[in-house]
Design an enzyme around this catalytic site. Structure first.
Site, PDB file in Angstrom:
ATOM      1  CD  GLU A  96     -48.656  17.489 154.167  1.00  0.00           C
ATOM      2  OE1 GLU A  96     -47.470  17.847 153.990  1.00  0.00           O
ATOM      3  OE2 GLU A  96     -49.520  18.212 154.700  1.00  0.00           O
ATOM      4  CD  GLU A 122     -45.437  17.364 158.173  1.00  0.00           C
ATOM      5  OE1 GLU A 122     -45.761  16.395 158.906  1.00  0.00           O
ATOM      6  OE2 GLU A 122     -45.606  17.351 156.945  1.00  0.00           O
TER       7      GLU A 122
HETATM    8  C1  3H9 Z   1     -42.720  18.769 155.597  1.00  0.00           C
HETATM    9  O1  3H9 Z   1     -42.817  17.821 154.896  1.00  0.00           O
HETATM   10  C2  3H9 Z   1     -43.601  19.979 155.490  1.00  0.00           C
HETATM   11  C3  3H9 Z   1     -44.818  19.686 154.652  1.00  0.00           C
HETATM   12  O2  3H9 Z   1     -45.947  19.562 155.461  1.00  0.00           O
HETATM   13  C4  3H9 Z   1     -45.043  20.715 153.563  1.00  0.00           C
HETATM   14  C5  3H9 Z   1     -45.241  22.122 154.044  1.00  0.00           C
HETATM   15  C6  3H9 Z   1     -45.675  23.080 152.943  1.00  0.00           C
HETATM   16  N1  3H9 Z   1     -35.227  17.247 153.986  1.00  0.00           N
HETATM   17  O3  3H9 Z   1     -32.064  10.772 159.120  1.00  0.00           O
HETATM   18  P1  3H9 Z   1     -31.035  10.259 158.208  1.00  0.00           P
HETATM   19  C7  3H9 Z   1     -31.331  14.124 155.093  1.00  0.00           C
HETATM   20  S1  3H9 Z   1     -41.530  18.856 156.778  1.00  0.00           S
HETATM   21  C8  3H9 Z   1     -33.908  17.419 153.787  1.00  0.00           C
HETATM   22  O4  3H9 Z   1     -29.619  10.246 158.672  1.00  0.00           O
HETATM   23  P2  3H9 Z   1     -32.262   7.662 158.293  1.00  0.00           P
HETATM   24  C9  3H9 Z   1     -30.626  14.128 156.429  1.00  0.00           C
HETATM   25  O5  3H9 Z   1     -30.306  15.439 156.827  1.00  0.00           O
HETATM   26  C10 3H9 Z   1     -40.571  17.360 156.587  1.00  0.00           C
HETATM   27  N2  3H9 Z   1     -32.993  16.508 154.155  1.00  0.00           N
HETATM   28  O6  3H9 Z   1     -31.421   8.810 157.625  1.00  0.00           O
HETATM   29  C11 3H9 Z   1     -29.413  13.291 156.131  1.00  0.00           C
HETATM   30  O7  3H9 Z   1     -28.521  14.099 155.401  1.00  0.00           O
HETATM   31  P3  3H9 Z   1     -26.954  13.941 155.581  1.00  0.00           P
HETATM   32  C12 3H9 Z   1     -41.238  16.205 157.199  1.00  0.00           C
HETATM   33  C13 3H9 Z   1     -33.425  15.403 154.746  1.00  0.00           C
HETATM   34  O8  3H9 Z   1     -32.268   6.527 157.341  1.00  0.00           O
HETATM   35  C14 3H9 Z   1     -29.944  12.264 155.147  1.00  0.00           C
HETATM   36  O9  3H9 Z   1     -31.141  12.818 154.599  1.00  0.00           O
HETATM   37  N3  3H9 Z   1     -40.362  15.075 157.121  1.00  0.00           N
HETATM   38  C15 3H9 Z   1     -34.779  15.171 155.004  1.00  0.00           C
HETATM   39  O10 3H9 Z   1     -31.820   7.450 159.688  1.00  0.00           O
HETATM   40  C16 3H9 Z   1     -30.276  10.915 155.775  1.00  0.00           C
HETATM   41  O11 3H9 Z   1     -31.141  11.131 156.881  1.00  0.00           O
HETATM   42  C17 3H9 Z   1     -39.523  14.738 158.101  1.00  0.00           C
HETATM   43  O12 3H9 Z   1     -39.474  15.391 159.122  1.00  0.00           O
HETATM   44  C18 3H9 Z   1     -35.704  16.148 154.586  1.00  0.00           C
HETATM   45  N4  3H9 Z   1     -37.026  15.991 154.761  1.00  0.00           N
HETATM   46  O13 3H9 Z   1     -33.743   8.228 158.415  1.00  0.00           O
HETATM   47  C19 3H9 Z   1     -38.692  13.525 157.870  1.00  0.00           C
HETATM   48  N5  3H9 Z   1     -34.921  13.986 155.626  1.00  0.00           N
HETATM   49  O14 3H9 Z   1     -26.658  12.535 155.155  1.00  0.00           O
HETATM   50  C20 3H9 Z   1     -37.322  13.738 158.408  1.00  0.00           C
HETATM   51  C21 3H9 Z   1     -33.695  13.483 155.747  1.00  0.00           C
HETATM   52  O15 3H9 Z   1     -26.399  15.011 154.716  1.00  0.00           O
HETATM   53  N6  3H9 Z   1     -36.425  12.647 158.126  1.00  0.00           N
HETATM   54  N7  3H9 Z   1     -32.780  14.330 155.223  1.00  0.00           N
HETATM   55  O16 3H9 Z   1     -26.743  14.153 157.053  1.00  0.00           O
HETATM   56  C22 3H9 Z   1     -36.385  11.520 158.840  1.00  0.00           C
HETATM   57  O17 3H9 Z   1     -37.163  11.306 159.745  1.00  0.00           O
HETATM   58  C23 3H9 Z   1     -35.301  10.537 158.521  1.00  0.00           C
HETATM   59  O18 3H9 Z   1     -34.325  11.233 157.802  1.00  0.00           O
HETATM   60  C24 3H9 Z   1     -35.744   9.316 157.672  1.00  0.00           C
HETATM   61  C25 3H9 Z   1     -34.471   8.518 157.283  1.00  0.00           C
HETATM   62  C26 3H9 Z   1     -36.661   8.443 158.511  1.00  0.00           C
HETATM   63  C27 3H9 Z   1     -36.421   9.734 156.410  1.00  0.00           C
END
Ligand code: 3H9
Length: 694
Positions: free
Chosen positions: A104, A124
């Site tokens: 975004e 989301e």
């Molecule tokens: C949003 O954006 C709302 C908006 O519209 C604004 C509204 C106003 N935040 O998955 P992994 C951490 S909602 C905090 O194992 P990978 C995760 O917990 C968000 N932490 O790695 C982990 O921590 P730990 C929309 C996050 O390589 C570490 O990073 N976005 C976030 O397999 C590694 O993650 C999503 O939903 C986060 N956003 O995959 C994306 N993301 O090592 C969600 C990750 O302490 N994330 N962490 O356990 C993903 O899909 C995957 O993490 C990603 C990497 C593909 C990025």
């Protein structure tokens, strides 16, 4: 600490966000970007901005841990206003995955440049919310209404190369260098900032029936955020930009207030926690795994082999039967052909994956494997013989794992001279599709063997959950209690179709009797014969045993609890089964009564939850979130309810759970309805939380 670096590269400001591991857009990141923008304006020599990210990815979204907490720093809305109205051109430089709030922000920039292989998405809805930083308004303007609707309601990312007008340029190397060069050209040519908000959508750009179709589909799943996402995209298509933005804000507010969003965010973090094992020695670290062997070329072996090959690992698939190997190799080939035909995989990639699986018929071929997965017939003598033979040929230090779904890992490990290197890796069928993988820790399993298995599971895209070595581990142990109540309900007055309808109405992917028919009733028949007497309720075997003895094995024989038309998987209620159930009730002297759906749901699910508490109390599961991860990823429990333990705690209330169990104990007998001591303890006033014991 600052969340990035601000550099001047000639006339271009290079703003690099640096917030490992995934550059989540925290309050600190927003503050840093806003400050960088004002620093840019303070220097009149600067004529453009490049917004890039350090580390493995562009910003992967808002910081989920901060969502809805009102953390300090400029809001997303303020930052987006700053970027959108910035007087100098701003270029986003995208690598890795630009997701959620990260994408975004990029959509609020004036230009976007990306490296080949990068992906963009608005995931989301998977967290129970909608994009809330104008993503639902901007993406349809760039990508078209239909494709944006699909992306936003599915939450699935797309490749930048397929992203049309969203990405102005895709480069194959040196992303930041290319973005700086692009920005310099903009400065030289005097290009003006441009805003996505100025693109208008006209009625002729999309099929107006689109939204109703999408609503009908989403309604079935009861997924609240998906329905609100459709409303938001419809607003983008039909309202002026600013009104659409206000609508988006209202809709995300509704999502935040809805219990589903808390449940889905719980699962996000639970899944990431689940592979962590408390109390391991500090020095423990995973071993290298470069080559994997699989023993047993049946359905499970084939699925596991493809999971490994898909992740780039060479696999040797071993079976003593040439015929089984022929069948396995043909099944693998045909799955890959199917993926190519459906456009999921390029032909070259499919061929490379297929080529990683080699066949073998002698144990010696596995000698150089770093890890072996046994996926042979589910019988203790068979497994122990295989492990004894493996132990003799596999190099010391290599790890031996079993895909048993029920048998004791310790007993299998005892057939080897290396019990520390033995553990369970319990995959779910079809193993190349299902994400759950229970990593079963034997009493002697070493810390580094355990870490190796968890890491391997993650590497092949699974959701690993560590479980103790009790019969059935986490999932199959709990499902027994669930199946037991379903079977008793039949004898007390319900019919399979009623029980199944109540459970799918609750949100389970499939009813319990349909599930039994799919797995084959002969499996339970055999298991009941091997169970120690008294370990379960003798009454529950009566109906399924008679079905099996009447030749009704389930879907594979086109009749079980249900009947199936030739070539169909759709169950039809059966009068044969009904008569058999009525006769069984009469024989047991049970007076049939009418049973409502609420009782069916509570009987089945609270039995499941009670067993979950027993697992936690014994230390056979480490956290309630681990159990939720198992049930959502492996057993079709609705993610929108957060998993059985989350549901019990947050949606029913643990005190109410205990009270219901006591009611059942009074009504139907207390043999199975003693609330677990841990549950009773957690339900006490002042506690009321199911959380981890470990
Ligand atoms: C949003 O954006 C709302 C908006 O519209 C604004 C509204 C106003 N935040 O998955 P992994 C951490 S909602 C905090 O194992 P990978 C995760 O917990 C968000 N932490 O790695 C982990 O921590 P730990 C929309 C996050 O390589 C570490 O990073 N976005 C976030 O397999 C590694 O993650 C999503 O939903 C986060 N956003 O995959 C994306 N993301 O090592 C969600 C990750 O302490 N994330 N962490 O356990 C993903 O899909 C995957 O993490 C990603 C990497 C593909 C990025």
């Amino acid at each position: 600490v600052t969340a990035g670096t601000f550099e001047k590269r000639g006339q271009v400001a290079l703003v690099t966000v640096d917030n490992p591991p995934v550059n989540a857009v925290s309050g600190a990141v927003r503050t840093f970007i806003a400050k960088s923008l004002s620093d840019t304006l303070a220097d009149p020599r600067l004529g453009a901005v490049v917004l890039a990210c350090a580390g493995r990815t562009f910003m992967a979204g808002a910081d989920i841990a901060e969502l809805g907490t009102g953390v300090a720093g400029p809001s997303f809305a303020e930052l987006i206003r700053l970027l959108d109205a910035f007087p100098l051109p701003v270029v986003a430089a995208i690598h890795g995955t630009a997701l959620g709030g990260g994408l975004e922000l990029a959509l609020a920039c004036h230009f976007r440049i990306a490296i080949k292989g990068a992906r963009i998405g608005l995931p989301e809805v998977k967290l129970g919310i909608i994009p809330g930083a104008q993503g639902t308004q901007r993406l349809p303007r760039l990508l078209g209404v239909a494709r944006a609707l699909d992306m936003i309601t599915s939450g699935e990312p797309i490749d930048v190369e397929a992203a049309g007008r969203v990405i102005d340029r895709v480069v194959s190397e040196d992303l930041v260098g290319s973005a700086l060069a692009f920005a310099r050209t903009l400065v030289r040519s005097g290009a003006q900032p441009r805003s996505v908000r100025d693109i208008s959508i006209s009625r002729s750009d999309y099929d107006p029936g689109l939204f109703e179709d999408a609503r009908q589909k989403a309604q079935r799943s009861g997924h609240f955020a998906r329905l609100r996402a459709i409303d938001a995209v419809e607003a983008a298509a039909t309202l002026p930009f600013d009104m659409g933005v206000r609508r988006e804000l209202d809709l995300i507010g509704e999502c935040f207030r809805h219990p589903q969003s808390k449940a889905l965010r719980h699962l996000f973090f639970a899944e990431r926690q689940a592979g962590r094992v408390p109390g391991l020695p500090a020095g423990a670290s995973p071993r290298r795994v470069e080559r994997v062997g699989i023993v047993g070329a049946g359905t499970m072996g084939v699925g596991i082999a493809m999971s490994l090959a898909n992740a780039g690992l060479p696999v040797t698939l071993l079976d003593t039967s040439e015929e089984a190997l022929d069948r396995a190799m043909a099944a693998i080939a045909s799955t890959y052909v199917g993926s190519v035909q459906r456009g999921r995989l390029g032909a070259a990639e499919a061929a490379a994956r297929q080529a990683r699986v080699k066949r073998a018929n002698d144990m010696g071929s596995l000698a150089d494997c770093d890890l072996v997965i046994e996926a042979a017939f589910e019988a203790m003598e068979v497994k122990r013989a295989i492990f004894g033979a493996l132990d003799a040929v596999i190099r010391p230090g290599a790890i031996l794992t079993t895909n048993t779904s029920y048998l004791s890992v310790d007993a299998i490990a005892a057939a080897t001279g290396r019990p520390g290197d033995v553990l369970g890796l319990h995959f779910f069928a079809p193993a190349n599709v299902m994400r759950l993988c229970e990593v079963v820790r034997g009493s002697q399993t070493s810390a580094d063997a355990l870490l190796t298995a968890v890491q391997l599971a993650r590497r092949i895209g699974k959701a690993p959950v560590v479980a103790g070595d009790s019969p059935g581990f986490i999932g199959n142990r709990m499902i027994q209690a669930y199946g037991r109540e379903a079977a008793l309900l039949l004898l007390e007055g319900a019919l399979p179709e009623q029980v199944d309808a109540a459970l799918t109405g609750f949100g389970m992917a499939m009813g319990v009797f349909r599930m039994h028919d799919m797995s084959g009733l002969d499996i339970g028949y055999r298991a009941r014969r091997n169970r120690p007497p008294g370990s379960s309720d003798a009454r529950i075997g009566l109906v399924p045993d008679r079905l099996v003895e009447a030749g009704r094995l389930g879907l594979k024989s086109r009749c079980g609890y249900y009947e199936y038309d030739e070539g169909s998987r759709e169950p039809r209620p059966s009068s044969f089964t009904r008569d058999l159930i009525l006769a069984a009730s009469a024989e047991l002297g049970m007076k049939r009564r009418s049973i409502d759906d609420a009782e069916i749901i509570d009987r089945c699910l609270l039995a499941l939850v009670n067993e979950g508490f027993a697992l936690l109390r014994e230390g056979n599961a480490y956290r309630s979130g681990d159990i939720d991860t198992v049930y959502v990823n492996g057993y079709g429990f609705p993610a929108t309810l957060g998993g059985p333990m989350f549901w019990a705690e947050h949606m029913v209330g643990l005190d109410r759970v205990v009270q219901r169990m006591r009611e059942f104990a009074n009504a139907v007998g207390d043999r199975w309805w003693q609330p677990d001591p841990l549950l009773v303890d957690r339900a006490a006033p002042g506690k009321r939380t199911a959380h981890a014991v470990a």
